[in-house]
Every structure is written in structure tokens, then in C-alpha cells.
Design a protein around this motif. Structure first.
Motif, PDB file in Angstrom:
ATOM      1  N   ASP A 215       0.844  -1.193   0.000  1.00 34.58           N
ATOM      2  CA  ASP A 215       0.000   0.000   0.000  1.00 34.58           C
ATOM      3  C   ASP A 215       0.888   1.256   0.000  1.00 34.58           C
ATOM      4  N   PRO A 216       0.392   2.372  -0.529  1.00 35.07           N
ATOM      5  CA  PRO A 216       1.187   3.611  -0.513  1.00 35.07           C
ATOM      6  C   PRO A 216       1.666   4.033   0.865  1.00 35.07           C
ATOM      7  N   ILE A 217       0.954   3.648   1.932  1.00 37.33           N
ATOM      8  CA  ILE A 217       1.391   4.088   3.266  1.00 37.33           C
ATOM      9  C   ILE A 217       2.525   3.232   3.820  1.00 37.33           C
ATOM     10  N   ASP A 218       2.913   2.173   3.095  1.00 28.84           N
ATOM     11  CA  ASP A 218       3.992   1.310   3.575  1.00 28.84           C
ATOM     12  C   ASP A 218       5.310   2.077   3.590  1.00 28.84           C
ATOM     13  N   THR A 219       6.115   1.839   4.608  1.00 31.23           N
ATOM     14  CA  THR A 219       7.413   2.528   4.714  1.00 31.23           C
ATOM     15  C   THR A 219       8.480   1.916   3.812  1.00 31.23           C
ATOM     16  N   LEU A 220       8.250   0.685   3.357  1.00 29.71           N
ATOM     17  CA  LEU A 220       9.213  -0.073   2.555  1.00 29.71           C
ATOM     18  C   LEU A 220      10.515  -0.359   3.314  1.00 29.71           C
TER      19      LEU A 220
END
Length: 468
Positions: free
Chosen positions: A161-166
Motif C-alpha cells: 500500500d502507498p502508506i507502507d514505509t518499505l
């Protein structure tokens, strides 16, 4: 023909000498590029060692869960508080009843390929198999990374998801792990504006993008911010799991008004929802083109049908099915709008309803403009179609209505670290189909050329397409 009495023998699914030669000489040893899955990057970054085969194989696998529920097994032994051994025993009890379901083949391929267990799983050997496999899984030689390496996986792409920090992808990029691990950007929660959780999700997106999202323009800016962040961290793909693509006419003022209305907590109409999704998907797809990404659209799932069990277990726990949404006109208009602006990036389309097969196979030909080999792809059999008949129909339909030689092949779409024999399953089915055509005199007995086509489908086409 095969004489081995084991179910998963050397020539499993290979019904002619031509199929056998194609598989063993050309397909079997090609590396794997698994460009769409739902594996845990945390488990890979931490090189997780599983405490049992249940943790590695049954936990989180809603394919198995659905089969167990159908057999009348209590939820306690599926997602409940039963012990790992009890859950495994219930799965072992289920397996003989899964004959003619792909789970029967997958189960025995996975036991054979990872653990060297060739006996058919049942109540009779459940305890022995549990102890044997679990003992191996508790060793570093069977850690999450080693399970991937055993299957010759060159590249895999998880889905975030876009909110993931990776953060886990960042750890992996600095590790010595031999498999390249990337991510795919999945912003569906920002698109599904009618969701009850929409505003709380945008609050989370505000925090991770360090921005305010009170207007539509600010939403687009925040999503672009995350695309840039994902790109900096090696992402080159996106993925969308939507019922269908909308392609409604809209004005900018309409979209701004719809977003403002929803952000203020008001309910929006079906027409407003369709217009908003149309606008935001076009914005995202144009941005993907700008960054040179590949976009994937998984279309046609009817999700969360059982609201009672959804409230207990949450999504992705086995309560989804095939939807019968109309796809062709809106999909055509959406792709044509992007193509008309010369902003259609490489695109992969997947359908869940088999009635859409021929439509998908012909739709991709409308937008393959000669600029890129196989620019618009019809993806492999997905989810409920990820089985022998589904793969065969997909391969045959694409062969008849497009160019199977340009196909980028298989993926697991799985949450299980033991799912990679699905690539072998696909390759055996592919080789058998070509082999049958050779045996029937419908294709020439030119193993060098047909073997090259098979290798391209298994590996080379994907390697070129994604430019890993």
C-alpha cells in the motif's frame, strides 16, 4: 510415457514424448520471475524460520480454508485457537477429498519439491508428515529466503500500500539474498471513495506523505509523493484489484466537489463514485506512464460476500467469489483515453470471470501499437482460474486470438512461501499443449524453435518486459 508410480513423477502432466522433451530440455531449468505475489517482505528481511509446516503452509492460505470449511471442519481448526498440529491434521484429513481441485496437485507438488515427501497426504500419515516437514522448517536451510532460493527464483515482487514505509525492502536491498525483491504499488484504498474507512485511510496517507489532504489536488499530490518514494526504492510496477475499471465522463470541478463532499463525511452516489474512480485512475495511470512503470489490473472479484464472517475474520480470509461485472466498454474507453494522450504505459489485464476470456484476448490487440513487444498483456489464469483448465483455456484463447509467443507467463499471486511449484505446474501444462500439437501434426517437430518459444514464455519475455 511415464512409468513411475508416484503421482508427482518426472513426467507428471506430460502426455507425449514431445511434451516431455520440451519440459525437461527447455522449460524445467529456467529461472523464475514472480512478478506478482503477496509474500511478506518482513519475513524475507528477517529471514524467518517457521516453527511448523502449519505456519508456513496453512496459516493465511484461504484456498485451503475454503476447502476445509466445505468439508464441514470447524473454524477452530482453520483460523481458530487449535494447535498447529491439530490444524495440520485437519488439512491432511481434507486433502483426499480435494481430488480434481488444484489443491490436490499443489499439495503433493509442494510436499515433494520442498521436503522430498512423495506419499499422498491423508489421515494415515498426517503425524509423520507434520513432524518430518516441521523438523526441516525449523532449520536455517528452510528459512523464508532458502525456500525461495530452492525454487530458482530470480526476481519476486511483493505488493504494498502507498502508506507502507518499505523498510523491509530497504533491508533486503542491502542484504546478500540472491533473489531480487521489489514491490508493486497498490493504492486501491485511495480510489475506493465509497468505503466506510476512506477518510481514516486518508488520515494515514497524510501522515506518511507529510501533507494535508483536504482537496482532490492534495490527494493527487500525496499519491504522487508516494509514487516517487516507491520509485526511489526500486518499484517499477503497480497493481490494482478492482471489480472493474470505470470510464465515466467528468469535469475537474465535479471531481473536486465529490472529494470535498466525501472528506466532510457525506455519502456519495453511485454516479459520483464512478466519476471519481474514473478521474483518479486516469491520473494514476498517466503518472505510471511518466515513471515508466508497468500497470496491472486484476478485474472481476466479488469480495467479502459473507458479512458475518468478514466482521469476525476481516478481508482476504476466504469469502470472495467471481463477479459478473460488465467489463468491455469501460475497459476499452479507459485504455483508449490513455492511448489518445500517448500516455498508456505497459499494461497487464487479468480477468476472474472466464466468460471474459475472449474479450480480454482481443482487447489487448487494440492497444498493441508496435512500440513495445507485447505492450498490453492478458495475464495468466488468476485466482479461481489458476488451475489446469483455467490455464489451458487462457493459453488456448490467447494462442487463437493473439500471440502466445509474446506472453510473459506465470506468477503465484500467493501469500505462501511454499507456492512456487505453481510455476512448474504452469510450465508442464504449457509444454503439454505444445507437445500435443506436435504429436497431432498441427505444429512442426522443430524442438529448437518451439523450445525457444517455451523458454521465452517461461522466463525471457518477462525479463525483457519488466527490464529487471
Amino acid at each position: 510415457m511415464a512409468t513411475d508410480t508416484k503421482l508427482i513423477n518426472d513426467n507428471f502432466l506430460l502426455e507425449s514424448k514431445y511434451a516431455q522433451e520440451l519440459y525437461h530440455s527447455y522449460a524445467a531449468h529456467m529461472p523464475v520471475i514472480d512478478y506478482h505475489n503477496h509474500l511478506s517482505p518482513k519475513a524475507l528481511a528477517e529471514n524467518t524460520v517457521f516453527d511448523s509446516i502449519t505456519a508456513a503452509w496453512i496459516d493465511g492460505d484461504h484456498y485451503k480454508w475454503r476447502a476445509m470449511r466445505t468439508l464441514g471442519i470447524d473454524e477452530k481448526y482453520i483460523t481458530g485457537d487449535a494447535s498447529s498440529k491439530e490444524k495440520f491434521s485437519k488439512w491432511a484429513h481434507t486433502v483426499p477429498y480435494t481430488m480434481r481441485n488444484p489443491l490436490y496437485h499443489w499439495t503433493h507438488m509442494e510436499l515433494s519439491r520442498y521436503f522430498g515427501i512423495d506419499d499422498l497426504l491423508s489421515d494415515k500419515n498426517a503425524d509423520a508428515v507434520f513432524e518430518n516437514a516441521s523438523e526441516k522448517l525449523r532449520t536455517p536451510e528452510y528459512s523464508s529466503r532458502e525456500l525461495i532460493s530452492k525454487m530458482n527464483v530470480e526476481v519476486l515482487c511483493t505488493t504494498e500500500d502507498p502508506i507502507d514505509t518499505l523498510e523491509y525492502h530497504q533491508q533486503l536491498s542491502k542484504s546478500t539474498f540472491g533473489t531480487k525483491v521489489s514491490t508493486a504499488f497498490r493504492p486501491d484504498k485511495a480510489i475506493l471513495i465509497a468505503s466506510d474507512a476512506y477518510n481514516s485511510y486518508l488520515d494515514s496517507l497524510e501522515k506518511v506523505s507529510n501533507s494535508t489532504i483536504s482537496t482532490y489536488d492534495q490527494l493527487c499530490s500525496a499519491l504522487r509523493n508516494r509514487i516517487e518514494y516507491f520509485h526511489e526504492n526500486g518499484c517499477r510496477l503497480c497493481d490494482h484489484g478492482l471489480a472493474h475499471l470505470y470510464a465515466e465522463n467528468f469535469t475537474e470541478n465535479e471531481i473536486k466537489g465529490i472529494f470535498k463532499k466525501r472528506r466532510e463525511g457525506q455519502t456519495i452516489s453511485e454516479v459520483e463514485n464512478a466519476k471519481f474512480q474514473s478521474a483518479l485512475m486516469l491520473y494514476l495511470s498517466e503518472t505510471y506512464h511518466e515513471f515508466g512503470w508497468v500497470q496491472q489490473f486484476h478485474l472481476g472479484a466479488l469480495r467479502n460476500n459473507n458479512k458475518r464472517m468478514l466482521s469476525v475474520l476481516g478481508p482476504d480470509t476466504g469469502w470472495d467469489s467471481i463477479g459478473d461485472y460488465p467489463q468491455a466498454q469501460s475497459l476499452s474507453k479507459f485504455l483508449d483515453t490513455l492511448d489518445g494522450k500517448d500516455k498508456l504505459t505497459k499494461t497487464i489485464l487479468y480477468n476472474l470471470n472466464p466468460s471474459d476470456n475472449a474479450m480480454m484476448a482481443t482487447m489487448i490487440g487494440n492497444f498493441n501499437d508496435g512500440s513495445v513487444r507485447g505492450k498490453v498483456q492478458w495475464g495468466s489464469g488468476w485466482w479461481f482460474l489458476d488451475q489446469k483448465d483455467g490455464m489451458t483455456e487462457q493459453i488456448n484463447t490467447l494462442s487463437n486470438m493473439g500471440l502466445i509467443s509474446c506472453f510473459i507467463g506465470m506468477l503465484t499471486d500467493s501469500r505462501s512461501f511454499l507456492s512456487f511449484p505453481r510455476h512448474e505446474y504452469f510450465r508442464r501444462i504449457l509444454c503439454n499443449l505444445f507437445g500435443e500439437d506436435i504429436r497431432n501434426g498441427e505444429l512442426p517437430n522443430d524442438m529448437e524453435w518451439i523450445g525457444k518459444i517455451v523458454q521465452n514464455i517461461c522466463y525471457n519475455n518477462a525479463k525483457e518486459y519488466f527490464d529487471f
